[in-house]
Design a protein around this motif. Sequence first.
Motif, PDB file in Angstrom:
ATOM      1  N   ARG A 291       0.972  -1.422  -0.084  1.00  0.00           N
ATOM      2  CA  ARG A 291      -0.078   0.114  -0.243  1.00  0.00           C
ATOM      3  C   ARG A 291       0.327   1.606  -0.222  1.00  0.00           C
ATOM      4  O   ARG A 291       0.320   2.210  -0.820  1.00  0.00           O
ATOM      5  CB  ARG A 291      -0.868   0.557   1.020  1.00  0.00           C
TER       6      ARG A 291
ATOM      7  N   ARG B 262      -5.799  15.539   4.225  1.00  0.00           N
ATOM      8  CA  ARG B 262      -6.372  15.743   5.395  1.00  0.00           C
ATOM      9  C   ARG B 262      -6.465  16.315   6.576  1.00  0.00           C
ATOM     10  O   ARG B 262      -7.121  16.394   6.680  1.00  0.00           O
ATOM     11  CB  ARG B 262      -5.081  14.361   6.282  1.00  0.00           C
ATOM     12  N   GLU B 298     -12.601  11.252   4.459  1.00  0.00           N
ATOM     13  CA  GLU B 298     -12.626  10.969   5.889  1.00  0.00           C
ATOM     14  C   GLU B 298     -13.286  11.349   6.407  1.00  0.00           C
ATOM     15  O   GLU B 298     -14.027  10.703   7.054  1.00  0.00           O
ATOM     16  CB  GLU B 298     -11.249  10.455   6.452  1.00  0.00           C
ATOM     17  N   ILE B 299     -12.987  13.009   7.073  1.00  0.00           N
ATOM     18  CA  ILE B 299     -13.051  13.505   8.443  1.00  0.00           C
ATOM     19  C   ILE B 299     -14.280  14.617   8.002  1.00  0.00           C
ATOM     20  O   ILE B 299     -14.285  15.429   8.410  1.00  0.00           O
ATOM     21  CB  ILE B 299     -12.173  13.612   8.869  1.00  0.00           C
ATOM     22  N   VAL B 300     -13.820  15.408   6.268  1.00  0.00           N
ATOM     23  CA  VAL B 300     -15.015  16.594   5.993  1.00  0.00           C
ATOM     24  C   VAL B 300     -16.342  16.225   5.600  1.00  0.00           C
ATOM     25  O   VAL B 300     -16.822  14.710   5.431  1.00  0.00           O
ATOM     26  CB  VAL B 300     -14.020  16.704   4.806  1.00  0.00           C
ATOM     27  N   PRO B 301     -16.995  16.925   6.554  1.00  0.00           N
ATOM     28  CA  PRO B 301     -18.289  16.873   5.903  1.00  0.00           C
ATOM     29  C   PRO B 301     -18.661  16.876   4.272  1.00  0.00           C
ATOM     30  O   PRO B 301     -18.253  17.524   4.106  1.00  0.00           O
ATOM     31  CB  PRO B 301     -18.840  17.638   7.112  1.00  0.00           C
ATOM     32  N   TYR B 302     -19.445  16.098   3.704  1.00  0.00           N
ATOM     33  CA  TYR B 302     -20.268  16.067   2.918  1.00  0.00           C
ATOM     34  C   TYR B 302     -20.641  17.399   2.302  1.00  0.00           C
ATOM     35  O   TYR B 302     -20.738  17.631   1.138  1.00  0.00           O
ATOM     36  CB  TYR B 302     -20.729  14.417   2.315  1.00  0.00           C
ATOM     37  N   SER B 339     -20.468  -1.520   1.894  1.00  0.00           N
ATOM     38  CA  SER B 339     -20.641  -2.200   3.120  1.00  0.00           C
ATOM     39  C   SER B 339     -21.393  -1.770   3.779  1.00  0.00           C
ATOM     40  O   SER B 339     -21.489  -1.220   5.280  1.00  0.00           O
ATOM     41  CB  SER B 339     -19.250  -2.059   3.406  1.00  0.00           C
ATOM     42  N   ASP B 340     -22.900  -1.173   2.903  1.00  0.00           N
ATOM     43  CA  ASP B 340     -23.842  -1.049   3.682  1.00  0.00           C
ATOM     44  C   ASP B 340     -23.279   0.238   5.135  1.00  0.00           C
ATOM     45  O   ASP B 340     -23.991   0.427   6.059  1.00  0.00           O
ATOM     46  CB  ASP B 340     -24.617  -1.990   4.377  1.00  0.00           C
ATOM     47  N   ALA B 341     -23.263   1.645   4.883  1.00  0.00           N
ATOM     48  CA  ALA B 341     -22.338   2.067   5.072  1.00  0.00           C
ATOM     49  C   ALA B 341     -23.755   2.885   4.564  1.00  0.00           C
ATOM     50  O   ALA B 341     -24.076   4.311   6.299  1.00  0.00           O
ATOM     51  CB  ALA B 341     -21.115   2.712   5.102  1.00  0.00           C
TER      52      ALA B 341
ATOM     53  N   MET C   1     -17.648  -9.164   5.081  1.00  0.00           N
ATOM     54  CA  MET C   1     -16.361  -7.888   5.900  1.00  0.00           C
ATOM     55  C   MET C   1     -16.623  -8.264   7.022  1.00  0.00           C
ATOM     56  O   MET C   1     -17.170  -6.946   8.502  1.00  0.00           O
ATOM     57  CB  MET C   1     -16.509  -6.890   5.099  1.00  0.00           C
ATOM     58  N   SER C  50     -22.293  12.692   6.430  1.00  0.00           N
ATOM     59  CA  SER C  50     -20.674  13.233   7.101  1.00  0.00           C
ATOM     60  C   SER C  50     -19.941  11.703   7.603  1.00  0.00           C
ATOM     61  O   SER C  50     -21.573  10.626   7.718  1.00  0.00           O
ATOM     62  CB  SER C  50     -20.391  13.850   8.550  1.00  0.00           C
ATOM     63  N   ALA C  51     -19.070  10.956   7.358  1.00  0.00           N
ATOM     64  CA  ALA C  51     -18.754   9.442   7.708  1.00  0.00           C
ATOM     65  C   ALA C  51     -19.506   9.073   9.314  1.00  0.00           C
ATOM     66  O   ALA C  51     -20.202   8.255   8.967  1.00  0.00           O
ATOM     67  CB  ALA C  51     -17.295   9.429   7.949  1.00  0.00           C
ATOM     68  N   PHE C  54     -23.318   8.811   9.093  1.00  0.00           N
ATOM     69  CA  PHE C  54     -24.006   7.688   8.599  1.00  0.00           C
ATOM     70  C   PHE C  54     -24.030   7.016   9.364  1.00  0.00           C
ATOM     71  O   PHE C  54     -24.299   5.899   9.503  1.00  0.00           O
ATOM     72  CB  PHE C  54     -23.683   7.862   6.924  1.00  0.00           C
ATOM     73  N   ARG C  58     -26.627   3.972  10.603  1.00  0.00           N
ATOM     74  CA  ARG C  58     -26.565   2.901  10.436  1.00  0.00           C
ATOM     75  C   ARG C  58     -26.128   1.728  11.550  1.00  0.00           C
ATOM     76  O   ARG C  58     -26.766   0.589  11.792  1.00  0.00           O
ATOM     77  CB  ARG C  58     -24.777   2.492   9.089  1.00  0.00           C
ATOM     78  N   GLY C 284     -14.736   9.203  14.021  1.00  0.00           N
ATOM     79  CA  GLY C 284     -14.542   9.926  13.166  1.00  0.00           C
ATOM     80  C   GLY C 284     -14.760   8.982  12.035  1.00  0.00           C
ATOM     81  O   GLY C 284     -14.919  10.477  10.929  1.00  0.00           O
ATOM     82  N   LEU C 285     -13.846   8.422  11.758  1.00  0.00           N
ATOM     83  CA  LEU C 285     -13.433   7.995  10.204  1.00  0.00           C
ATOM     84  C   LEU C 285     -14.990   7.240   9.833  1.00  0.00           C
ATOM     85  O   LEU C 285     -14.949   6.864   8.117  1.00  0.00           O
ATOM     86  CB  LEU C 285     -12.832   7.451  10.197  1.00  0.00           C
ATOM     87  N   HIS C 287     -17.326   4.013   8.617  1.00  0.00           N
ATOM     88  CA  HIS C 287     -16.964   3.309   7.161  1.00  0.00           C
ATOM     89  C   HIS C 287     -15.593   3.382   6.757  1.00  0.00           C
ATOM     90  O   HIS C 287     -15.017   2.156   6.101  1.00  0.00           O
ATOM     91  CB  HIS C 287     -17.754   3.170   5.963  1.00  0.00           C
ATOM     92  N   GLN C 288     -14.695   4.294   6.422  1.00  0.00           N
ATOM     93  CA  GLN C 288     -13.542   4.239   5.859  1.00  0.00           C
ATOM     94  C   GLN C 288     -12.257   3.969   7.462  1.00  0.00           C
ATOM     95  O   GLN C 288     -11.370   3.829   7.343  1.00  0.00           O
ATOM     96  CB  GLN C 288     -12.961   5.422   5.670  1.00  0.00           C
ATOM     97  N   ARG C 291      -9.066   1.685   6.689  1.00  0.00           N
ATOM     98  CA  ARG C 291      -7.617   1.712   6.508  1.00  0.00           C
ATOM     99  C   ARG C 291      -6.813   2.756   7.518  1.00  0.00           C
ATOM    100  O   ARG C 291      -5.387   2.069   6.775  1.00  0.00           O
ATOM    101  CB  ARG C 291      -7.883   2.649   4.968  1.00  0.00           C
ATOM    102  N   VAL C 292      -7.254   3.627   8.145  1.00  0.00           N
ATOM    103  CA  VAL C 292      -6.317   4.512   8.516  1.00  0.00           C
ATOM    104  C   VAL C 292      -5.378   3.433   9.569  1.00  0.00           C
ATOM    105  O   VAL C 292      -4.701   3.817  10.453  1.00  0.00           O
ATOM    106  CB  VAL C 292      -7.355   5.419   8.691  1.00  0.00           C
TER     107      VAL C 292
END
Lengths: 365, 365, 365
Positions: A291, B262, B298-302, B339-341, C1, C50-51, C54, C58, C284-285, C287-288, C291-292
């Motif tokens: 990665r 980030r 990753e952490i930004v609001p959409y 992943s059903d997020a 998963m 936001s992550a 959601f 969920r 805070g992340l 569903h992501q 990776r981190v």
Amino acid sequence: MGILPFVAELGLIDHHCHGVLRTDSARPEFESLLLEADAVSPLGGSFFDSAVGFAVRRWCAPLLDLPRHASADEYLERRNSLHIAEVSRTFLMASGIHTFLVDGGFQPDRLLSAAELAGLGGGVAHEIVRLEVLAETLRPSVSPSEFVDLVRSRLASSSAVGAKSVAAYRIGLGLPGVRPADAEVERAVAAWSSGRLEDPVVITWLAWEALDAGLPLQFHVGYGDSDLDLHQCDPSLLTPFLRATAALGVPVLLLHNYPFHRQAGYLAQVFPHVFCDLGLATHGLGHQASRVFAEALEIVPYGKFLFSSDAFALPELYYLGAMLFRRALSDFLADGLRSDAFVEDDAHRIARLIASENASRVYKL
Amino acid sequence: MGILPFVAELGLIDHHCHGVLRTDSARPEFESLLLEADAVSPLGGSFFDSAVGFAVRRWCAPLLDLPRHASADEYLERRNSLHIAEVSRTFLMASGIHTFLVDGGFQPDRLLSAAELAGLGGGVAHEIVRLEVLAETLRPSVSPSEFVDLVRSRLASSSAVGAKSVAAYRIGLGLPGVRPADAEVERAVAAWSSGRLEDPVVITWLAWEALDAGLPLQFHVGYGDSDLDLHQCDPSLLTPFLRATAALGVPVLLLHNYPFHRQAGYLAQVFPHVFCDLGLATHGLGHQASRVFAEALEIVPYGKFLFSSDAFALPELYYLGAMLFRRALSDFLADGLRSDAFVEDDAHRIARLIASENASRVYKL
Amino acid sequence: MGILPFVAELGLIDHHCHGVLRTDSARPEFESLLLEADAVSPLGGSFFDSAVGFAVRRWCAPLLDLPRHASADEYLERRNSLHIAEVSRTFLMASGIHTFLVDGGFQPDRLLSAAELAGLGGGVAHEIVRLEVLAETLRPSVSPSEFVDLVRSRLASSSAVGAKSVAAYRIGLGLPGVRPADAEVERAVAAWSSGRLEDPVVITWLAWEALDAGLPLQFHVGYGDSDLDLHQCDPSLLTPFLRATAALGVPVLLLHNYPFHRQAGYLAQVFPHVFCDLGLATHGLGHQASRVFAEALEIVPYGKFLFSSDAFALPELYYLGAMLFRRALSDFLADGLRSDAFVEDDAHRIARLIASENASRVYKL
């Protein structure tokens, strides 16, 4: 997730490595040499419980005729039952490295020389001269002005194919963008009579002298042992130096770079004489190396990235560095082929560039 | 790994882009415009051997009726056999961008104007005023106090929908957290009579004036050409400025950000008026753009992330920026759905926000 | 998963968390507590987009007997129809955390105490003493020299199992590598009579005193609210302090670290007394997070990484922190098993170390 056949068969030039130990290692020494820590800490447990520790058990054990994932104790018992030269030969031969560019400046008494290493590995070796060690060796016996001339003539007549600066460990990478004048250098040399070189003027001057001598110049960047302050080892701190030296047309090579490998890729893209690798971070990341390798290739032109193992002391690190590099390169290329980002011919060319052709061109091998 | 249909069909607002060249490009110019380097280096090989270079061969060649992965020479031969306006129209139309926010402040003589660009692309264009260029243009003809008033009135009456600061290239992003007083600004202006603006007081003051005029303010952040020192372009260096300007309620937009995306997401999360994008890094990363795009989210609001191409000079970069953005957004959403997020409705809303609705709201389009 | 069964069943020690609110939250408060922003901005839209937003819909909705992905309004309506203690009990019990190390120093009036939290969660709680709050509480009533003695005796007799420094929020992490002398501390204390502690000498001294008292010392690092300047919160700025304190043999714990989690892993590798986690960045992340999490484990020995939720105010954050941690750990281990990087026994041992055994060892629980 096997390795693509054409990647498995690549001959490698390791443009930055060190010698291996002349002697066996008991478990504490072996563990501490796996990572960049000075020693295993009772607070934190065994270093075999780390990415590189698991990689040794998984990948190196079979080369010593043990099952995959042999325990740490089994592994070391077997290893120490063999002659260390045999162990070293096994791992060096298995690495597929045919050319070693050896920085022999750190702990030379404990390690095989470049020639011995190449002999065991069935390849050829070239020397990289470590600038600070050269300076520390020459300084005690001469006057400051003699020192300047002596360093200059040694570099001009050196048989080394490149030079290495450990500015990162001594002063950080914020080298100034102007060349120190000889008078300034002599004053700084006069103020430093012997011992560990930590003077920023002298260290900067050594870097310029190496480039003047036409020697490709390596910088340790990023991840290393606890001697360094990591935020001082961000390669982008070198920007003024790189801007000032671009016109010389002599390559500058940024080693390791983790976790600043994206910054290194940026520098290698925008400066014509800058190149980078992932060095130490390849074996250091074990099964996660692919990665980070992909990250390191995000914006760097493929003619600007090299292979190195940064192997030191343990011959396992040659094998792991080379094998994990092949896996990572293979994963990168397989992913690009799968997504139709490039075609087979392109993948072969990228592989050859990174495995050896870039190094051949840079170091004029 | 196709693009989700609703993402493929999104109309895009490109909130940061530039004009395209009026003329054909021979291979050296074309290669150098693919990346941020000044020129191709004989030391490092062709820039077609890079992520963006492969993306041109893979994705742009078919739009010129060549097979995927046509060679670089075939591609350029075909491209130069067509009229450049036709080439530009092809790539602009294929991008699906309906609104262009154009920073025309860099090399305007060589490039199509915003209106010409929009004409070729079948969309509408709005101007972004480049603050340092505005200041450099006005300075020679007026006194320092006239200069202050003139800049202020120009910004107040500007038809631009936003302003852009290239502080990153001139002084770095460590702007102070206090507004420069007019007297201080006049002294600084007096000390700068003409030419390239590099005074920190004037550059900081321009940023404040843009916000006072209600103009959303873009900052170049991170990855760019060799003029900048990357460590001075970390967006978190803007924190004091962002803290001081939050109460003004005027948007601040962090462009590109790589490899500090980030950090940019963090700032966009914690400051109410801050937004970010991935700009240049989208086409610059080619087939690897999706991973970095996911990192940037990753952490930004959409509601705080925008699309931009940062396309400059080569119309291919509009198409690649938009297409790789769609792929990356699609990969992000498909992964979340798998992943059903979140659910389909959520994915559609996120897509619309990032593709155009956030830009509409921020720039009041 | 799915989550590997042995990871799903792990009991967790949460080595860094806070109390939960005693009261219901209306939507604006709930949204602002999801992220590190002070409040939702009309410029940027709902924080449910936001992550972490959601993730609430969920993962938390089903625990309140709502369907997965219930809308934000449905979720809050249902939540506020229940007694807050019942809501808190539900999420705390579902987290599988059996031991809570609670920093109660921030907004204690609004939050459940450590004992109340443990009662609801069916576990045990231990206190972490927040150094700056301790100092701010003691300062007004004593002279500078009494202050020094009083802090020292309070730490020596404290029932807390560790201490926490928020130097990141007050002065940044560039603590000097030398211990402040008592006379220097007294002068600094004299210059600070009350209120918010922002003196670097006093803050540094507090950190040394905690270590002298044998208290494992936590530092907030990286990602947090808008009070901090992120570039001042790079953990590698702590290097001189870490180098100077290594010989004391008392653990130092780097919290959160995002986006400097690779730097934190480096420090935990090379310094025997340093440990790290991903804290706040896990929930805070959303569903992501996986990776981190994998990035954070790249070079850190597995005996040096801990679990924490950094949950504050909303009990959902305990559940999300623990659940997303389990998913991320499971993804990391499943990936390693799939690629044969280690075997089942190894995976179990890594899981136990990170879930609780490292924390037990560090805090002597």
